[in-house]
Enzyme design. Structure first.
Site, PDB file in Angstrom:
ATOM      1  N   THR A  45       0.857  -1.181   0.000  1.00  0.00           N
ATOM      2  CA  THR A  45       0.000   0.000   0.000  1.00  0.00           C
ATOM      3  C   THR A  45       0.900   1.240   0.000  1.00  0.00           C
ATOM      4  O   THR A  45       2.048   1.180   0.439  1.00  0.00           O
ATOM      5  CB  THR A  45      -0.956   0.009   1.203  1.00  0.00           C
ATOM      6  OG1 THR A  45      -0.182  -0.045   2.399  1.00  0.00           O
ATOM      7  CG2 THR A  45      -1.921  -1.172   1.156  1.00  0.00           C
ATOM      8  N   GLY A  74       1.317   4.302   1.663  1.00  0.00           N
ATOM      9  CA  GLY A  74       1.975   4.803   2.876  1.00  0.00           C
ATOM     10  C   GLY A  74       2.945   3.799   3.462  1.00  0.00           C
ATOM     11  O   GLY A  74       4.025   4.156   3.953  1.00  0.00           O
ATOM     12  N   CYS A  75       2.580   2.533   3.388  1.00  0.00           N
ATOM     13  CA  CYS A  75       3.424   1.473   3.934  1.00  0.00           C
ATOM     14  C   CYS A  75       4.675   1.283   3.084  1.00  0.00           C
ATOM     15  O   CYS A  75       5.770   1.061   3.603  1.00  0.00           O
ATOM     16  CB  CYS A  75       2.647   0.169   3.999  1.00  0.00           C
ATOM     17  SG  CYS A  75       1.115   0.273   4.950  1.00  0.00           S
ATOM     18  N   SER A  76       4.532   1.385   1.761  1.00  0.00           N
ATOM     19  CA  SER A  76       5.641   1.135   0.843  1.00  0.00           C
ATOM     20  C   SER A  76       6.539   2.343   0.614  1.00  0.00           C
ATOM     21  O   SER A  76       7.724   2.190   0.346  1.00  0.00           O
ATOM     22  CB  SER A  76       5.107   0.671  -0.515  1.00  0.00           C
ATOM     23  OG  SER A  76       4.530  -0.603  -0.394  1.00  0.00           O
TER      24      SER A  76
END
Length: 188
Positions: A75, A77-79
């Site tokens: 995703t 924000g996570c990546s």
């Protein structure tokens, strides 16, 4: 058989006491979110494949571990922010006495392994899958995100010392990128 006034009252009192005890018992079963000082719940996570179980309590026993959780692998924000920050800060965290850095997501182990490979996490961040969300549910740090498939983890980070939570940072909205980032971790 006839009931007298006092036997009716005793019967009602006994019934109320049993109902009260039952309600008390049920309330004891409901989870409250994990907090600083709490022992981690025993849970198996998976690394690289369903055949490679990692018990989180065994992994954190006798050492200092930074664990962070994300709503989903791959995703934005996570990546772009969350995982890369831990990869970039891995050496600093380890020089502060952190034995392991662990990323957890409610995904399958193959997805977590592929995401880790994409971000060069080997030797820096262990990518552990919680496919059924059992660990996240036990922490009571889950959230419902229908666009990501339903039940997911809130975004949080924690410092764990000998399987106990020493520091906990849960994003206020469960998904933002502020207090759970690598540069916000307070390793004591």
């Amino acid at each position: 058989m006839f009931l007298t006034g006092s036997s009716i009252i005793r019967g009602i009192t006994a019934f109320a006491n049993r109902a009260s005890a039952r309600a008390l018992h049920i309330s004891q079963l409901s989870m409250a979110p994990i907090k600083v000082g709490d022992q981690l719940p025993a849970a198996d996570l998976f690394e690289d494949s369903p055949a490679n179980k990692v018990n989180i309590c065994e992994l954190t026993a006798g050492k200092k571990v930074v664990l962070f959780a994300v709503p989903g692998a791959f995703t934005p924000g996570c990546s772009k922010t969350h995982l890369p920050g831990y990869v970039q800060n891995a050496d600093k965290l380890k020089s502060d006495g952190v034995a392991e850095i662990v990323c957890v997501s409610v995904n399958d182990p193959y997805v977590m392994a592929a995401w880790g490979a994409q971000h060069n996490t080997k030797g820096k961040v262990r990518m552990l899958a919680d496919p059924s969300g059992n660990f996240i549910k036990a922490l009571d740090l889950g959230t419902n995100l229908p666009p990501l498939g339903g039940f997911r983890s809130k975004r949080f980070s924690m410092v764990i010392v000998d399987s106990k939570v020493q520091d906990l940072n849960v994003e206020p909205d469960g998904t933002g990128l502020s207090c759970s980032l690598a540069d916000k971790i307070k390793v004591k």
